[in-house]
Design an enzyme around this catalytic site. Structure first.
Site, PDB file in Angstrom:
ATOM      1  N   CYS A   1      31.068 -25.050 -31.868  1.00  0.00           N
ATOM      2  CA  CYS A   1      30.087 -25.194 -32.949  1.00  0.00           C
ATOM      3  C   CYS A   1      30.008 -26.654 -33.410  1.00  0.00           C
ATOM      4  O   CYS A   1      31.019 -27.250 -33.810  1.00  0.00           O
ATOM      5  CB  CYS A   1      30.479 -24.283 -34.121  1.00  0.00           C
ATOM      6  SG  CYS A   1      29.498 -24.578 -35.598  1.00  0.00           S
TER       7      CYS A   1
ATOM      8  N   ASN B   1      17.584 -21.049 -42.897  1.00  0.00           N
ATOM      9  CA  ASN B   1      17.001 -20.369 -41.744  1.00  0.00           C
ATOM     10  C   ASN B   1      18.039 -19.417 -41.150  1.00  0.00           C
ATOM     11  O   ASN B   1      19.216 -19.768 -41.057  1.00  0.00           O
ATOM     12  CB  ASN B   1      16.571 -21.403 -40.702  1.00  0.00           C
ATOM     13  CG  ASN B   1      15.519 -22.355 -41.247  1.00  0.00           C
ATOM     14  OD1 ASN B   1      14.642 -21.955 -42.004  1.00  0.00           O
ATOM     15  ND2 ASN B   1      15.606 -23.616 -40.862  1.00  0.00           N
TER      16      ASN B   1
ATOM     17  N   GLY C   1      14.003 -19.327 -37.505  1.00  0.00           N
ATOM     18  CA  GLY C   1      13.965 -20.760 -37.251  1.00  0.00           C
ATOM     19  C   GLY C   1      15.317 -21.442 -37.224  1.00  0.00           C
ATOM     20  O   GLY C   1      15.408 -22.662 -37.308  1.00  0.00           O
TER      21      GLY C   1
ATOM     22  N   HIS D   1      25.765 -22.032 -37.518  1.00  0.00           N
ATOM     23  CA  HIS D   1      26.845 -22.115 -38.515  1.00  0.00           C
ATOM     24  C   HIS D   1      26.098 -22.138 -39.838  1.00  0.00           C
ATOM     25  O   HIS D   1      25.279 -23.047 -40.065  1.00  0.00           O
ATOM     26  CB  HIS D   1      27.676 -23.386 -38.290  1.00  0.00           C
ATOM     27  CG  HIS D   1      28.814 -23.576 -39.254  1.00  0.00           C
ATOM     28  ND1 HIS D   1      30.117 -23.810 -38.822  1.00  0.00           N
ATOM     29  CD2 HIS D   1      28.859 -23.581 -40.614  1.00  0.00           C
ATOM     30  CE1 HIS D   1      30.903 -23.955 -39.888  1.00  0.00           C
ATOM     31  NE2 HIS D   1      30.159 -23.820 -40.981  1.00  0.00           N
TER      32      HIS D   1
ATOM     33  N   HIS E   1      24.210 -22.689 -43.017  1.00  0.00           N
ATOM     34  CA  HIS E   1      23.966 -23.928 -43.753  1.00  0.00           C
ATOM     35  C   HIS E   1      22.775 -23.757 -44.677  1.00  0.00           C
ATOM     36  O   HIS E   1      21.833 -23.031 -44.376  1.00  0.00           O
ATOM     37  CB  HIS E   1      23.751 -25.115 -42.814  1.00  0.00           C
ATOM     38  CG  HIS E   1      22.685 -24.905 -41.783  1.00  0.00           C
ATOM     39  ND1 HIS E   1      22.905 -24.188 -40.630  1.00  0.00           N
ATOM     40  CD2 HIS E   1      21.400 -25.307 -41.736  1.00  0.00           C
ATOM     41  CE1 HIS E   1      21.798 -24.164 -39.906  1.00  0.00           C
ATOM     42  NE2 HIS E   1      20.860 -24.829 -40.559  1.00  0.00           N
TER      43      HIS E   1
HETATM   44  P1  AMP Z   1      18.329 -25.070 -38.687  1.00  0.00           P
HETATM   45  O1  AMP Z   1      17.058 -25.160 -37.895  1.00  0.00           O
HETATM   46  O2  AMP Z   1      18.156 -24.451 -40.027  1.00  0.00           O
HETATM   47  O3  AMP Z   1      19.443 -24.450 -37.873  1.00  0.00           O
HETATM   48  O4  AMP Z   1      18.709 -26.562 -39.014  1.00  0.00           O
HETATM   49  C1  AMP Z   1      19.669 -27.303 -38.346  1.00  0.00           C
HETATM   50  C2  AMP Z   1      19.614 -28.682 -38.913  1.00  0.00           C
HETATM   51  O5  AMP Z   1      20.763 -29.390 -38.495  1.00  0.00           O
HETATM   52  C3  AMP Z   1      18.401 -29.490 -38.467  1.00  0.00           C
HETATM   53  O6  AMP Z   1      17.645 -29.895 -39.604  1.00  0.00           O
HETATM   54  C4  AMP Z   1      19.026 -30.680 -37.728  1.00  0.00           C
HETATM   55  O7  AMP Z   1      18.317 -31.874 -37.937  1.00  0.00           O
HETATM   56  C5  AMP Z   1      20.421 -30.731 -38.309  1.00  0.00           C
HETATM   57  N1  AMP Z   1      21.426 -31.331 -37.452  1.00  0.00           N
HETATM   58  C6  AMP Z   1      21.684 -31.016 -36.158  1.00  0.00           C
HETATM   59  N2  AMP Z   1      22.695 -31.770 -35.695  1.00  0.00           N
HETATM   60  C7  AMP Z   1      23.084 -32.566 -36.716  1.00  0.00           C
HETATM   61  C8  AMP Z   1      24.078 -33.562 -36.870  1.00  0.00           C
HETATM   62  N3  AMP Z   1      24.913 -33.920 -35.880  1.00  0.00           N
HETATM   63  N4  AMP Z   1      24.198 -34.185 -38.075  1.00  0.00           N
HETATM   64  C9  AMP Z   1      23.378 -33.848 -39.085  1.00  0.00           C
HETATM   65  N5  AMP Z   1      22.424 -32.910 -39.018  1.00  0.00           N
HETATM   66  C10 AMP Z   1      22.279 -32.282 -37.841  1.00  0.00           C
END
Ligand code: AMP
Length: 119
Positions: free
Chosen positions: A7, A93, A99, A104, A106
């Site tokens: 993850c 999401n 989406g 994990h 968030h």
């Molecule tokens: P979701 O589509 O709700 O799963 O959002 C995942 C979010 O994680 C997206 O807005 C990405 O830009 C963000 N994300 C993915 N990898 C990283 C990373 N290494 N550091 C910071 N944000 C990240």
């Protein structure tokens, strides 16, 4: 499970992948989104690996409460203007049709002037 070796957000919590940290305590970690949708855009995650809101149960009530009470505090600290003129948006999401890309749990916290929103 406490952490998932595959993850990306568990790796961020462990310091194996760099992030721009906003907050950390024993339960939670917050960091700036790497691809912001708004002038202020950070993520709050539990350190515990919960894949999504779909796996949240009564045993997570205190943890979810911590996330939701931390969000407004960090939003102001990160530059969102105060309610009601300012404010912020909270998005979680969940699943492919919700989406979700990173599995994990968030919470996105987004704010700041956004010309595409009226009012
Ligand atoms: P979701 O589509 O709700 O799963 O959002 C995942 C979010 O994680 C997206 O807005 C990405 O830009 C963000 N994300 C993915 N990898 C990283 C990373 N290494 N550091 C910071 N944000 C990240």
């Amino acid at each position: 499970m406490s952490a998932d070796a595959n993850c990306i957000f568990c790796k961020i919590v462990a310091g194996q992948i760099p992030s721009r940290k906003v907050f950390e305590d024993e339960d939670l970690f917050a960091f700036h989104d790497i691809a912001p949708w708004a002038p202020v855009h950070f993520l709050i995650i539990p350190k515990l690996h919960i894949p999504s809101m779909a796996q949240v149960g009564p045993e997570h009530a205190a943890l979810m409460g911590k996330i939701m009470t931390l969000a407004p505090q960090l939003a102001i600290e990160q530059g969102c203007r105060p309610y009601p003129e300012g404010g912020f948006r909270i998005v979680t999401n969940t699943g492919a049709e919700g989406g979700q890309e990173v599995h994990h749990l968030h919470v996105h916290v987004m704010g700041g002037p956004r010309p595409w929103l009226k009012g």
